[in-house]
Design a protein around this motif. Structure first.
Motif, PDB file in Angstrom:
ATOM      1  N   GLY A  43       0.848  -1.203   0.000  1.00  0.00           N
ATOM      2  CA  GLY A  43       0.000   0.000   0.000  1.00  0.00           C
ATOM      3  C   GLY A  43       0.869   1.234   0.000  1.00  0.00           C
ATOM      4  O   GLY A  43       0.805   2.079   0.886  1.00  0.00           O
ATOM      5  N   THR A  44       1.684   1.393  -1.031  1.00  0.00           N
ATOM      6  CA  THR A  44       2.764   2.397  -1.006  1.00  0.00           C
ATOM      7  C   THR A  44       2.284   3.824  -1.231  1.00  0.00           C
ATOM      8  O   THR A  44       2.959   4.776  -0.851  1.00  0.00           O
ATOM      9  CB  THR A  44       3.861   2.012  -2.034  1.00  0.00           C
ATOM     10  OG1 THR A  44       5.044   2.721  -1.732  1.00  0.00           O
ATOM     11  CG2 THR A  44       3.432   2.301  -3.473  1.00  0.00           C
ATOM     12  N   ASP A  74       0.639  -1.552  -4.643  1.00  0.00           N
ATOM     13  CA  ASP A  74      -0.588  -0.796  -4.360  1.00  0.00           C
ATOM     14  C   ASP A  74      -1.668  -1.331  -5.287  1.00  0.00           C
ATOM     15  O   ASP A  74      -1.369  -1.849  -6.368  1.00  0.00           O
ATOM     16  CB  ASP A  74      -0.404   0.708  -4.560  1.00  0.00           C
ATOM     17  CG  ASP A  74      -1.365   1.527  -3.707  1.00  0.00           C
ATOM     18  OD1 ASP A  74      -0.909   2.159  -2.730  1.00  0.00           O
ATOM     19  OD2 ASP A  74      -2.575   1.505  -3.984  1.00  0.00           O
ATOM     20  N   ILE A  75      -2.901  -1.163  -4.842  1.00  0.00           N
ATOM     21  CA  ILE A  75      -4.024  -1.594  -5.673  1.00  0.00           C
ATOM     22  C   ILE A  75      -4.401  -0.486  -6.655  1.00  0.00           C
ATOM     23  O   ILE A  75      -5.129  -0.725  -7.614  1.00  0.00           O
ATOM     24  CB  ILE A  75      -5.214  -1.992  -4.771  1.00  0.00           C
ATOM     25  CG1 ILE A  75      -6.128  -2.964  -5.480  1.00  0.00           C
ATOM     26  CG2 ILE A  75      -5.969  -0.779  -4.239  1.00  0.00           C
ATOM     27  CD1 ILE A  75      -6.903  -3.849  -4.538  1.00  0.00           C
ATOM     28  N   ASP A 131      -3.309  -6.796  -5.292  1.00  0.00           N
ATOM     29  CA  ASP A 131      -4.022  -6.769  -4.017  1.00  0.00           C
ATOM     30  C   ASP A 131      -3.033  -7.232  -2.936  1.00  0.00           C
ATOM     31  O   ASP A 131      -2.522  -8.366  -3.017  1.00  0.00           O
ATOM     32  CB  ASP A 131      -5.230  -7.712  -4.123  1.00  0.00           C
ATOM     33  CG  ASP A 131      -6.025  -7.785  -2.829  1.00  0.00           C
ATOM     34  OD1 ASP A 131      -5.911  -6.858  -2.003  1.00  0.00           O
ATOM     35  OD2 ASP A 131      -6.745  -8.785  -2.643  1.00  0.00           O
ATOM     36  N   LEU A 132      -2.724  -6.386  -1.993  1.00  0.00           N
ATOM     37  CA  LEU A 132      -1.700  -6.647  -0.952  1.00  0.00           C
ATOM     38  C   LEU A 132      -0.417  -7.135  -1.629  1.00  0.00           C
ATOM     39  O   LEU A 132       0.207  -6.381  -2.345  1.00  0.00           O
ATOM     40  CB  LEU A 132      -2.242  -7.619   0.099  1.00  0.00           C
ATOM     41  CG  LEU A 132      -3.529  -7.123   0.818  1.00  0.00           C
ATOM     42  CD1 LEU A 132      -4.012  -8.141   1.856  1.00  0.00           C
ATOM     43  CD2 LEU A 132      -3.351  -5.745   1.454  1.00  0.00           C
ATOM     44  N   ASN A 167       1.490   0.798   5.909  1.00  0.00           N
ATOM     45  CA  ASN A 167       0.586   1.751   6.554  1.00  0.00           C
ATOM     46  C   ASN A 167      -0.752   1.564   5.841  1.00  0.00           C
ATOM     47  O   ASN A 167      -1.054   2.247   4.874  1.00  0.00           O
ATOM     48  CB  ASN A 167       1.105   3.189   6.379  1.00  0.00           C
ATOM     49  CG  ASN A 167       0.111   4.219   6.881  1.00  0.00           C
ATOM     50  OD1 ASN A 167      -0.784   3.899   7.672  1.00  0.00           O
ATOM     51  ND2 ASN A 167       0.256   5.454   6.429  1.00  0.00           N
ATOM     52  N   ALA A 203      -9.918   4.692  -0.825  1.00  0.00           N
ATOM     53  CA  ALA A 203      -9.186   3.411  -0.753  1.00  0.00           C
ATOM     54  C   ALA A 203      -7.956   3.515   0.137  1.00  0.00           C
ATOM     55  O   ALA A 203      -7.417   2.506   0.588  1.00  0.00           O
ATOM     56  CB  ALA A 203      -8.766   2.969  -2.157  1.00  0.00           C
ATOM     57  N   ALA A 204      -7.497   4.748   0.384  1.00  0.00           N
ATOM     58  CA  ALA A 204      -6.331   4.940   1.251  1.00  0.00           C
ATOM     59  C   ALA A 204      -6.745   5.148   2.704  1.00  0.00           C
ATOM     60  O   ALA A 204      -5.901   5.076   3.600  1.00  0.00           O
ATOM     61  CB  ALA A 204      -5.517   6.149   0.776  1.00  0.00           C
TER      62      ALA A 204
HETATM   63  C1  LIG Z   1      -3.039   4.735   4.259  1.00  0.00           C
HETATM   64  S1  LIG Z   1      -2.501   4.734   2.573  1.00  0.00           S
HETATM   65  C2  LIG Z   1      -0.729   4.687   2.842  1.00  0.00           C
HETATM   66  C3  LIG Z   1       0.058   5.327   1.745  1.00  0.00           C
HETATM   67  C4  LIG Z   1       1.553   5.454   2.042  1.00  0.00           C
HETATM   68  N1  LIG Z   1       2.147   4.150   2.314  1.00  0.00           N
HETATM   69  C5  LIG Z   1       1.787   6.378   3.225  1.00  0.00           C
HETATM   70  O1  LIG Z   1       2.082   5.878   4.324  1.00  0.00           O
HETATM   71  O2  LIG Z   1       1.665   7.608   3.073  1.00  0.00           O
HETATM   72  C6  LIG Z   1      -2.910   3.080   2.107  1.00  0.00           C
HETATM   73  C7  LIG Z   1      -2.568   2.685   0.688  1.00  0.00           C
HETATM   74  O3  LIG Z   1      -2.947   1.315   0.528  1.00  0.00           O
HETATM   75  C8  LIG Z   1      -3.512   1.130  -0.749  1.00  0.00           C
HETATM   76  N2  LIG Z   1      -4.389  -0.043  -0.690  1.00  0.00           N
HETATM   77  C9  LIG Z   1      -5.642  -0.130  -0.203  1.00  0.00           C
HETATM   78  N3  LIG Z   1      -6.101  -1.388  -0.303  1.00  0.00           N
HETATM   79  C10 LIG Z   1      -5.102  -2.113  -0.865  1.00  0.00           C
HETATM   80  C11 LIG Z   1      -4.963  -3.485  -1.228  1.00  0.00           C
HETATM   81  N4  LIG Z   1      -5.958  -4.359  -1.023  1.00  0.00           N
HETATM   82  N5  LIG Z   1      -3.811  -3.886  -1.785  1.00  0.00           N
HETATM   83  C12 LIG Z   1      -2.800  -3.002  -2.013  1.00  0.00           C
HETATM   84  N6  LIG Z   1      -2.875  -1.695  -1.682  1.00  0.00           N
HETATM   85  C13 LIG Z   1      -4.007  -1.255  -1.114  1.00  0.00           C
HETATM   86  C14 LIG Z   1      -4.235   2.434  -1.049  1.00  0.00           C
HETATM   87  O4  LIG Z   1      -4.432   2.605  -2.442  1.00  0.00           O
HETATM   88  C15 LIG Z   1      -3.274   3.449  -0.411  1.00  0.00           C
HETATM   89  O5  LIG Z   1      -2.342   3.908  -1.359  1.00  0.00           O
END
Ligand SMILES: C[S@@+](CC[C@H](N)C(=O)[O-])C[C@H]1O[C@@H](n2cnc3c(N)ncnc32)[C@H](O)[C@@H]1O
Length: 270
Positions: free
Chosen positions: A116-117, A138-139, A164-165, A180, A203-204
Motif C-alpha cells: 500500500g505504497t 498498491d491496488i 491486491d496486498l 501503513n 481506498a487509502a
Molecule cells: C493509508 S494509505 C498509505 C500510503 C503510504 N504508504 C503512506 O504511508 O503515506 C494506504 C494505501 O494502501 C492502498 N491499498 C488499499 N487497499 C489495498 C490493497 N488491497 N492492496 C494493495 N494496496 C491497497 C491504497 O491505495 C493506499 O495507497
C-alpha cells in the motif's frame, strides 16, 4: 498589491474561514504562486506582485477556502526530510508514519516490501536510507505511477507492482514487510475533517466497517511473504486490537508515538 499586503489579506481570509495555521498557509501558497522561498518573501515585502503571481495566489486561496488540503494545491509534502509529490490519487504522507521508518531502520533487512505504497513515501525513504532491495505494491495504478515518479525524482531504486496486498509476489521472499494500511472505520466517515473526507482517496483511508478489514488479510499475507525470522511492521490507528490478530507470531510489540498513541506494531515470523 505588495507581497506583505498579499500575505496579510490571505491570512485574514483563511483565518475568517477557520483554516488552521492561516499565516503559514498564506506563505506556502504565495511561495508556490511566486516560485520563491520563504526568505525571499520576507526580504521582498514591499515588492509589487506581478499579475500572474496574483492570479495564481488568488486561485490557490480559493481552493484552500473550499477545503482542499494545502498539499494537494502545492502538489508537495515533506516526509523524512525529502519532498514528495502528492496528488489527490494518494494519501498525503503523515509525520506519524515516520515512526514506521524509525522502526524499520532498527533492522538491517536485505529485502523490504511496502504494501500500500501510495505516494511511495515509505518505499522510497527505505530505499534511500538502507541498502535493501525494495519492492512496493498498491491496488491503485494512479498511486503506483506517482510513487514511481517520486522514486525517479529522488533517485531511489524500487520495484513497483500493482496487486491486491502482495498477491503477485512469491512467498518467503522478504526480510521485512512494512505497511501503513487504510485503517479508518467506515462508521467514522462523518466525523473525519472535511479536508480528509472530501479530498483524500477512500481506498487509502477506510479499512471496512471497523477499520480492521485490511489487517485481517494483511497479517496472514505477510506471514506468507516473509522468510522465517522476518519482520512485519505496520502502522496502527489508535487500536491495539490488531495485536490479537498476531497469533502464531513472536516478539509482538507495539510502540507509541510522541502523543502516546499506539502507532507501530512489530512482529516476527517464527
Ligand atoms: C493509508 S494509505 C498509505 C500510503 C503510504 N504508504 C503512506 O504511508 O503515506 C494506504 C494505501 O494502501 C492502498 N491499498 C488499499 N487497499 C489495498 C490493497 N488491497 N492492496 C494493495 N494496496 C491497497 C491504497 O491505495 C493506499 O495507497
Amino acid at each position: 498589491m505588495t507581497v506583505r499586503t498579499a500575505l496579510l489579506q490571505g491570512q485574514q481570509l483563511l483565518e475568517a474561514a477557520g483554516i488552521q495555521v492561516p499565516r503559514l498557509t498564506a506563505e506556502v501558497l504565495l511561495m508556490r504562486a511566486t516560485g520563491h522561498d520563504r526568505s525571499w518573501l520576507h526580504a521582498h515585502g514591499n515588492d509589487e506582485l506581478i499579475e500572474v503571481w496574483w492570479i495564481h495566489y488568488g486561485r490557490y486561496l480559493h481552493q484552500r477556502l473550499n477545503g482542499e488540503p494545502t498539499q494537494y494545491i502545492t502538489g508537495r509534502q515533506e516526509f523524512y526530510g525529502r519532498e514528495f509529490r502528492v496528488t489527490p490519487d494518494v494519501l498525503i504522507p503523515r509525520p506519524e508514519t515516520e515512526h514506521l521508518i524509525e522502526a524499520a531502520l532498527t533492522r538491517e533487512p536485505a529485502t523490504i516490501l511496502d504494501i500500500g505504497t501510495g505516494s511511495g513515501a515509505i518505499a522510497v525513504t527505505l530505499a534511500l536510507e538502507t541498502k535493501a532491495r525494495v519492492t512496493a505494491t498498491d491496488i491503485s495504478l494512479a498511486a503506483l505511477r506517482l510513487a514511481q515518479q517520486n522514486a525517479q525524482r529522488l533517485d531511489a531504486r524500487a520495484a513497483f507492482v500493482a496487486c491486491d496486498l502482495g498477491a503477485a509476489l512469491a512467498g518467503g521472499s522478504f526480510d521485512l514487510v512494512v505497511s501503513n494500511p487504510p485503517y479508518i472505520a467506515e462508521r467514522d466517515h462523518a466525523s473525519l475533517p472535511p479536508e480528509v473526507r472530501n479530498h483524500e482517496p477512500a481506498a487509502a483511508l477506510f479499512g471496512g466497517p471497523d477499520g480492521l478489514a485490511i489487517y485481517r488479510r494483511l497479517i496472514p499475507e505477510a506471514a506468507r511473504l516473509l522468510r522465517p525470522g522476518g519482520w512485519l511492521m505496520m502502522e496502527l490507528g489508535d487500536s491495539v486490537a490488531v495485536r490479537d490478530m498476531c497469533t502464531g507470531w513472536i516478539n509482538v510489540e507495539i510502540a507509541n508515538d510522541l502523543a502516546g498513541i499506539p502507532r507501530v506494531l512489530v512482529a516476527q515470523k517464527p
